[in-house]
Enzyme design. Sequence first.
Site, PDB file in Angstrom:
ATOM      1  N   GLU A 258      79.353  -2.872  40.358  1.00 27.49           N
ATOM      2  CA  GLU A 258      78.254  -1.953  40.033  1.00 27.49           C
ATOM      3  C   GLU A 258      78.129  -0.875  41.111  1.00 27.49           C
ATOM      4  OE1 GLU A 258      74.976  -4.689  40.033  1.00 27.49           O
ATOM      5  OE2 GLU A 258      75.571  -5.642  38.153  1.00 27.49           O
ATOM      6  N   PRO A 259      79.157  -0.080  41.320  1.00 31.50           N
ATOM      7  CA  PRO A 259      79.074   0.936  42.382  1.00 31.50           C
ATOM      8  C   PRO A 259      78.181   2.107  41.983  1.00 31.50           C
ATOM      9  CG  PRO A 259      81.126   1.189  41.185  1.00 31.50           C
ATOM     10  CD  PRO A 259      80.432  -0.002  40.584  1.00 31.50           C
ATOM     11  N   ARG A 297      65.668  11.283  50.996  1.00 26.93           N
ATOM     12  CA  ARG A 297      66.363  10.259  51.777  1.00 26.93           C
ATOM     13  C   ARG A 297      66.138  10.344  53.291  1.00 26.93           C
ATOM     14  NH1 ARG A 297      71.163   9.208  52.081  1.00 26.93           N
ATOM     15  NH2 ARG A 297      71.194   6.990  51.682  1.00 26.93           N
ATOM     16  N   TYR A 301      64.542   6.945  54.395  1.00 28.79           N
ATOM     17  CA  TYR A 301      65.469   6.009  55.066  1.00 28.79           C
ATOM     18  C   TYR A 301      65.965   6.513  56.407  1.00 28.79           C
ATOM     19  CZ  TYR A 301      66.177   4.757  50.096  1.00 28.79           C
ATOM     20  OH  TYR A 301      66.018   4.429  48.781  1.00 28.79           O
ATOM     21  N   CYS A 340      53.630  20.085  52.967  1.00 29.74           N
ATOM     22  CA  CYS A 340      52.596  19.760  53.936  1.00 29.74           C
ATOM     23  C   CYS A 340      52.646  18.290  54.337  1.00 29.74           C
ATOM     24  CB  CYS A 340      51.227  20.090  53.356  1.00 29.74           C
ATOM     25  SG  CYS A 340      51.183  21.729  52.664  1.00 29.74           S
ATOM     26  N   GLU A 341      53.747  17.875  54.950  1.00 25.34           N
ATOM     27  CA  GLU A 341      53.904  16.518  55.443  1.00 25.34           C
ATOM     28  C   GLU A 341      54.811  16.581  56.667  1.00 25.34           C
ATOM     29  OE1 GLU A 341      52.856  13.553  54.011  1.00 25.34           O
ATOM     30  OE2 GLU A 341      52.204  14.300  52.049  1.00 25.34           O
ATOM     31  N   TYR A 369      70.983   8.982  44.896  1.00 26.50           N
ATOM     32  CA  TYR A 369      69.568   8.837  45.269  1.00 26.50           C
ATOM     33  C   TYR A 369      69.001  10.153  45.803  1.00 26.50           C
ATOM     34  CZ  TYR A 369      71.337   4.174  44.714  1.00 26.50           C
ATOM     35  OH  TYR A 369      71.963   3.085  44.187  1.00 26.50           O
TER      36      TYR A 369
HETATM   37  C1  LIG Z   1      71.072  -0.124  43.176  1.00 25.86           C
HETATM   38  C2  LIG Z   1      71.974  -1.146  42.603  1.00 25.86           C
HETATM   39  C3  LIG Z   1      73.369  -0.928  42.546  1.00 25.86           C
HETATM   40  C4  LIG Z   1      74.046   0.293  43.135  1.00 25.86           C
HETATM   41  O1  LIG Z   1      73.963   0.309  44.525  1.00 25.86           O
HETATM   42  P1  LIG Z   1      74.803   1.391  45.381  1.00 25.86           P
HETATM   43  O2  LIG Z   1      74.363   1.133  46.769  1.00 25.86           O
HETATM   44  O3  LIG Z   1      74.411   2.746  44.899  1.00 25.86           O
HETATM   45  O4  LIG Z   1      76.245   1.095  45.159  1.00 25.86           O
HETATM   46  C5  LIG Z   1      74.139  -1.885  41.926  1.00 25.86           C
HETATM   47  N1  LIG Z   1      73.588  -3.015  41.402  1.00 25.86           N
HETATM   48  C6  LIG Z   1      72.258  -3.260  41.462  1.00 25.86           C
HETATM   49  C7  LIG Z   1      71.728  -4.528  40.880  1.00 25.86           C
HETATM   50  C8  LIG Z   1      71.410  -2.338  42.057  1.00 25.86           C
HETATM   51  O5  LIG Z   1      70.097  -2.590  42.133  1.00 25.86           O
END
Ligand SMILES: *Cc1c(COP(=O)(O)O)cnc(C)c1O
Length: 410
Positions: A258-259, A297, A301, A340-341, A369
């Site tokens: 899941e990239p 971001r 972060y 304004c932050e 993101y």
């Molecule tokens: C956010 C997320 C991803 C993707 O994460 P990356 O850091 O963008 O690769 C994959 N799987 C799940 C369950 C997520 O919540």
Amino acid sequence: MDVAEIADQVGTPVYIYSRATFLDHLKKIQDAYVDIDTTICYSIKACGNIHILKELAEAGSGFDIVSGGELYRARQAGADLSKIVFAGVGKTDREIIEALDAGIGCFNIESEAELENLIKLCKTHGKTTKSALRVNPDISYDAHKHTTTGVKETKFGIDIERTMKIYDRYADNGAVEMSVIHVHLGSGGKTIDPYVNYVKKILPLVEELRSKGYAIDTLDLGGGYGADYETATVPSAADYAAGVVPLLKAANLKLILEPGKSIIANAGIMLTSTLFKKSSGNKTFVIVDAGMNDLIRPCLYEAFHFIWPTRVSANLVPEKRINGLEMENTEKVDVVGPICEGTDYFAKNRAIPKLERGDLVAVFSVGAYGYTMASNYNARPMCPEVLVDGDQFRVIRKRQTYEDLIKMEK
Ligand SMILES: *Cc1c(COP(=O)(O)O)cnc(C)c1O
């Protein structure tokens, strides 16, 4: 493509994505994992523009979704629905039913109650599906195997001790095939070790489940693979594959990935214009026309994004995009937005070539993101998104108008 030309035509701020880059990143992952049956499910929450999803779907990607809205996006993009995995700790019944009706590949399951609910909804709607039980990687399998005291659950995933009990109780449910084990490490950091270690921890569980007759055929290794926010600081897709493919092959497991950011982060830049420069104490501030509503971001972060003016010749761009860069003909500045932050900034104490009013500035590695977290804060219309393909570009999301800001309030 000269990005200044894009700014001329569509204005700033603007997100610009390179089709060649995200397709190249996808291809590298596809190539790295050819030795085992692998389904790549691009994570829509990283960047969900429908034109980008279409390109990825056409190139063979499936999708990782976390909401009904993302399912809708995937469907509109023409996704292969069987290659969709649905993650998230709080899926509503409506979202689950929509996904069952769509015939998605798999539901990532975060708790026993969620599994029970999925089984119930499948039965009342006459559907069958697959589950991937999300097993929490923070818990060592060996350490907890013989633990007699209670083990804690976290918001994400299920601990390993409980996994076997869940299979014993639910595997034979007649509606949800429990053939996948899922793990998502969040952010994997800069080495492949957490992935390899987790696979090593999870394989004994897979064997134990199989020995009890539960047919586990797939491991979903989630996302979190590093993206080069600085140059050459993270493993490549081939590095990750070299670590995990032999283990999965030996265990006869198929793979789901899941990239998100490793595909899209470096395929996107944000262009912004320099409005003003001002000095305060011994600091110099460069105020640009993008704000934290466009890119949150750094504020959220403390993320590093390389920043460079577009008028400085491309061959002067340093080979390495790193934090703490020291170069001649640069000036140390804070690059900040108009909001304004105090947290509205893109860089602090950063050496960049001198900027003057009107200079265009590129903020790098914002594809993931970036736009998906943008908002209308300060009643700022959302900026446009542009897709570059070779020497052509097209607007894939228009800039919002003031009218758009209030149109849902009528
Ligand atoms: C956010 C997320 C991803 C993707 O994460 P990356 O850091 O963008 O690769 C994959 N799987 C799940 C369950 C997520 O919540």
